[in-house]
Scaffold this motif. Structure first.
Motif, PDB file in Angstrom:
ATOM      1  N   SER A   1       0.691  -1.073   0.037  1.00 44.53           N
ATOM      2  CA  SER A   1      -0.034   0.187  -0.161  1.00 44.53           C
ATOM      3  C   SER A   1       0.827   1.340   0.096  1.00 44.53           C
ATOM      4  CB  SER A   1      -0.795   0.031   1.146  1.00 44.53           C
ATOM      5  OG  SER A   1      -1.810   1.049   1.140  1.00 44.53           O
ATOM      6  N   PRO A   2       1.666   1.472  -0.978  1.00 44.47           N
ATOM      7  CA  PRO A   2       2.423   2.638  -1.091  1.00 44.47           C
ATOM      8  C   PRO A   2       1.950   4.173  -0.854  1.00 44.47           C
ATOM      9  CG  PRO A   2       2.250   1.813  -3.357  1.00 44.47           C
ATOM     10  CD  PRO A   2       1.461   0.794  -2.334  1.00 44.47           C
ATOM     11  N   GLY A   3       0.585   4.125  -1.072  1.00 44.97           N
ATOM     12  CA  GLY A   3       0.063   5.309  -0.742  1.00 44.97           C
ATOM     13  C   GLY A   3      -0.016   5.678   0.799  1.00 44.97           C
ATOM     14  N   GLN A   4       0.362   4.907   1.577  1.00 49.78           N
ATOM     15  CA  GLN A   4       0.246   4.767   3.294  1.00 49.78           C
ATOM     16  C   GLN A   4       1.799   4.560   3.603  1.00 49.78           C
ATOM     17  OE1 GLN A   4      -2.211   2.954   1.547  1.00 49.78           O
ATOM     18  NE2 GLN A   4      -3.501   5.279   1.834  1.00 49.78           N
ATOM     19  N   ALA A   5       2.739   4.941   2.732  1.00 49.59           N
ATOM     20  CA  ALA A   5       4.195   4.712   3.129  1.00 49.59           C
ATOM     21  C   ALA A   5       4.759   5.415   4.232  1.00 49.59           C
ATOM     22  CB  ALA A   5       5.048   5.035   1.845  1.00 49.59           C
ATOM     23  N   ASP A   6       4.473   6.788   4.226  1.00 48.81           N
ATOM     24  CA  ASP A   6       4.714   7.478   5.606  1.00 48.81           C
ATOM     25  C   ASP A   6       4.431   6.831   6.780  1.00 48.81           C
ATOM     26  OD1 ASP A   6       6.372   9.052   3.558  1.00 48.81           O
ATOM     27  OD2 ASP A   6       4.944  10.855   3.694  1.00 48.81           O
ATOM     28  N   ALA A   7       2.937   6.962   6.944  1.00 45.66           N
ATOM     29  CA  ALA A   7       2.343   6.299   7.999  1.00 45.66           C
ATOM     30  C   ALA A   7       2.931   4.988   8.400  1.00 45.66           C
ATOM     31  CB  ALA A   7       0.849   6.375   8.022  1.00 45.66           C
ATOM     32  N   LEU A   8       3.071   4.146   7.515  1.00 46.57           N
ATOM     33  CA  LEU A   8       3.322   2.743   7.769  1.00 46.57           C
ATOM     34  C   LEU A   8       5.030   2.653   8.325  1.00 46.57           C
ATOM     35  CD1 LEU A   8       1.712   1.078   4.752  1.00 46.57           C
ATOM     36  CD2 LEU A   8       1.155   0.685   7.271  1.00 46.57           C
ATOM     37  N   LEU A   9       5.624   3.531   7.566  1.00 46.67           N
ATOM     38  CA  LEU A   9       7.284   3.368   8.211  1.00 46.67           C
ATOM     39  C   LEU A   9       7.262   4.165   9.404  1.00 46.67           C
ATOM     40  CD1 LEU A   9       8.723   4.288   4.506  1.00 46.67           C
ATOM     41  CD2 LEU A   9       9.040   1.941   5.967  1.00 46.67           C
ATOM     42  N   ALA A  10       6.632   5.151   9.569  1.00 50.44           N
ATOM     43  CA  ALA A  10       6.655   5.899  10.974  1.00 50.44           C
ATOM     44  C   ALA A  10       6.231   5.163  12.095  1.00 50.44           C
ATOM     45  CB  ALA A  10       5.760   7.023  10.745  1.00 50.44           C
ATOM     46  N   ARG A  11       5.240   4.304  11.804  1.00 49.83           N
ATOM     47  CA  ARG A  11       4.508   3.313  12.815  1.00 49.83           C
ATOM     48  C   ARG A  11       5.471   2.155  12.933  1.00 49.83           C
ATOM     49  NH1 ARG A  11       3.297   1.154  16.758  1.00 49.83           N
ATOM     50  NH2 ARG A  11       1.399   0.466  17.389  1.00 49.83           N
ATOM     51  N   GLY A  12       6.212   1.642  12.029  1.00 49.82           N
ATOM     52  CA  GLY A  12       7.308   0.574  12.207  1.00 49.82           C
ATOM     53  C   GLY A  12       8.451   1.054  12.925  1.00 49.82           C
ATOM     54  N   ARG A  13       8.633   2.296  12.737  1.00 52.39           N
ATOM     55  CA  ARG A  13      10.124   2.777  13.615  1.00 52.39           C
ATOM     56  C   ARG A  13       9.549   2.853  15.118  1.00 52.39           C
ATOM     57  NH1 ARG A  13      13.224   8.723  13.091  1.00 52.39           N
ATOM     58  NH2 ARG A  13      13.919   8.627  14.962  1.00 52.39           N
ATOM     59  N   ALA A  14       8.358   3.520  15.268  1.00 52.82           N
ATOM     60  CA  ALA A  14       7.942   3.852  16.548  1.00 52.82           C
ATOM     61  C   ALA A  14       7.710   2.366  17.193  1.00 52.82           C
ATOM     62  CB  ALA A  14       6.314   4.643  16.614  1.00 52.82           C
ATOM     63  N   PHE A  15       7.273   1.408  16.401  1.00 51.27           N
ATOM     64  CA  PHE A  15       7.071  -0.030  17.197  1.00 51.27           C
ATOM     65  C   PHE A  15       8.324  -0.388  17.930  1.00 51.27           C
ATOM     66  CE2 PHE A  15       4.171  -3.908  17.049  1.00 51.27           C
ATOM     67  CZ  PHE A  15       4.888  -4.733  17.745  1.00 51.27           C
ATOM     68  N   GLY A  16       9.425  -0.315  16.913  1.00 51.02           N
ATOM     69  CA  GLY A  16      10.783  -0.797  17.463  1.00 51.02           C
ATOM     70  C   GLY A  16      11.299   0.195  18.809  1.00 51.02           C
ATOM     71  N   GLU A  17      11.087   1.587  18.450  1.00 51.46           N
ATOM     72  CA  GLU A  17      11.485   2.496  19.481  1.00 51.46           C
ATOM     73  C   GLU A  17      10.727   2.327  20.842  1.00 51.46           C
ATOM     74  OE1 GLU A  17      11.456   6.364  17.772  1.00 51.46           O
ATOM     75  OE2 GLU A  17      13.279   6.184  16.473  1.00 51.46           O
ATOM     76  N   ASN A  18       9.429   1.804  20.742  1.00 50.16           N
ATOM     77  CA  ASN A  18       8.750   1.363  21.953  1.00 50.16           C
ATOM     78  C   ASN A  18       9.618   0.513  23.046  1.00 50.16           C
ATOM     79  OD1 ASN A  18       6.744   3.314  21.414  1.00 50.16           O
ATOM     80  ND2 ASN A  18       5.415   1.834  20.670  1.00 50.16           N
ATOM     81  N   ARG A  19      10.511  -0.317  22.198  1.00 48.22           N
ATOM     82  CA  ARG A  19      11.242  -1.153  23.135  1.00 48.22           C
ATOM     83  C   ARG A  19      12.212  -0.631  24.121  1.00 48.22           C
ATOM     84  NH1 ARG A  19       9.007  -5.195  24.262  1.00 48.22           N
ATOM     85  NH2 ARG A  19      10.760  -6.602  24.517  1.00 48.22           N
ATOM     86  N   LEU A  20      12.721   0.831  23.651  1.00 49.41           N
ATOM     87  CA  LEU A  20      13.637   1.549  24.451  1.00 49.41           C
ATOM     88  C   LEU A  20      12.434   2.010  25.722  1.00 49.41           C
ATOM     89  CD1 LEU A  20      15.132   3.795  21.704  1.00 49.41           C
ATOM     90  CD2 LEU A  20      15.943   1.481  22.656  1.00 49.41           C
ATOM     91  N   ILE A  21      11.442   2.540  25.542  1.00 43.57           N
ATOM     92  CA  ILE A  21      10.485   2.757  26.432  1.00 43.57           C
ATOM     93  C   ILE A  21       9.975   1.743  27.281  1.00 43.57           C
ATOM     94  CG2 ILE A  21       8.054   3.907  26.838  1.00 43.57           C
ATOM     95  CD1 ILE A  21       8.361   5.164  23.983  1.00 43.57           C
ATOM     96  N   CYS A  22       9.902   0.524  27.014  1.00 41.79           N
ATOM     97  CA  CYS A  22       9.524  -0.621  27.669  1.00 41.79           C
ATOM     98  C   CYS A  22      10.918  -1.003  28.570  1.00 41.79           C
ATOM     99  CB  CYS A  22       9.320  -1.593  26.837  1.00 41.79           C
ATOM    100  SG  CYS A  22       7.348  -1.722  26.513  1.00 41.79           S
ATOM    101  N   ASN A  23      11.892  -0.533  28.476  1.00 45.48           N
ATOM    102  CA  ASN A  23      13.275  -0.867  29.055  1.00 45.48           C
ATOM    103  C   ASN A  23      13.855  -2.272  28.591  1.00 45.48           C
ATOM    104  OD1 ASN A  23      15.428   0.115  30.738  1.00 45.48           O
ATOM    105  ND2 ASN A  23      14.221  -0.472  32.606  1.00 45.48           N
TER     106      ASN A  23
END
Length: 282
Positions: A194-216
């Protein structure tokens, strides 16, 4: 041998031509193609696509930053900054993202994609996520098992966002992040679908990984190298015929569901949580 009189046959042929050319008899119905058998790790849990043909994360990645190095000092600074987000909506989202069980985790990218992802609404996409999760997650273990890096919650003698998982995480290497490898694999393949949603999808993927920092549960270098493992896993998945079949079917499902106007739910709360960024992480 009996000889057929052409004067008898010709009128029959001409009669047939009067209403159009003669047609051959229809072929017998083809037998239905057998359904593809999806291998399972255990009943109800599908296996990955790649089997043992996984990218070698030990060969792919550099060693994690050593204690006392500038890289580890950066990891520590980001870890301490991430812990300032406890008791915020972003911490609640990080807690939700820590749970990789289906059907819960299938909906993590629903808002970014703009449609609900579920076994009922998008069965082939659901299967695609299930199977690619196995491949991306397992691809991290050559490095995890070799380096056996201590996780930040153990290093600092603190809690995580998922206390029930802590006993298992204590003996599971921190480097690289499996959650990040999975989420970045999903972000990349969903962007292809779904390339029309690329920015939102990539941002969500990045946030999902960075949430592991928040989870300690992880250091920043774990998260960054988890994305490298994801890129390798996805490249290898594209050489797999079953994966490509599921990608094509998932693309059709997404198009059909988007055309029906069925929206994802809970997106305002997710968007608000994602506005809260980890200090120092650009």
């Amino acid at each position: 041998m009996r000889v057929v009189n052409p004067l008898v046959v010709l009128p029959l042929v001409l009669a047939g031509c009067a209403s159009g050319p003669l047609q051959p008899p229809p072929p017998p119905p083809a037998a239905a193609a057998p359904a593809r058998v999806v291998p399972e790790l255990r009943p109800g849990i599908p296996a990955g696509y790649l089997g043992r043909a996984l990218p070698d994360s030990l060969a792919l990645l550099p060693p994690p930053p050593a204690k006392g190095s500038p890289g580890f000092a950066q990891d520590q600074a980001i870890s301490r900054a991430a812990q300032k987000l406890r008791r915020t909506p972003r911490y609640a989202l990080a807690t939700a993202d820590a749970d990789l069980r289906f059907p819960h985790v299938a909906s993590a990218f629903s808002c970014a994609l703009g449609i609900p992802i579920s076994q009922q609404d998008t069965p082939r996409l659901y299967l695609l996520l299930q199977r690619s999760l196995v491949d991306a997650g397992l691809a991290t273990y050559a490095a995890k098992d070799h380096y056996k890096r201590t996780r930040p919650f153990v290093f600092y003698k603190e809690a995580t966002c998922a206390p029930a998982d802590e006993a298992q995480l204590r003996t599971d290497g921190s480097y690289p992040s499996g959650h990040t490898a999975i989420s970045w694999t999903w972000a990349l393949l969903l962007t292809e679908l779904s390339p029309g949603q690329a920015d939102a999808l990539l941002a969500r993927g990045r946030a999902f990984g960075e949430n592991r920092l928040i989870c300690n549960a992880h250091w920043q270098s774990d998260v960054l190298q988890g994305r490298a493992v994801a890129a390798g896993a996805l490249a290898m998945l594209h050489a797999n015929a079953d994966f490509n079949d599921d990608m094509a079917a998932a693309r059709a499902e997404i198009s059909s569901l988007r055309g029906s106007g069925v929206p994802a739910s809970g997106c305002d709360a997710e968007a608000a949580a994602l506005q809260i960024r980890i200090p120092g992480v650009q």
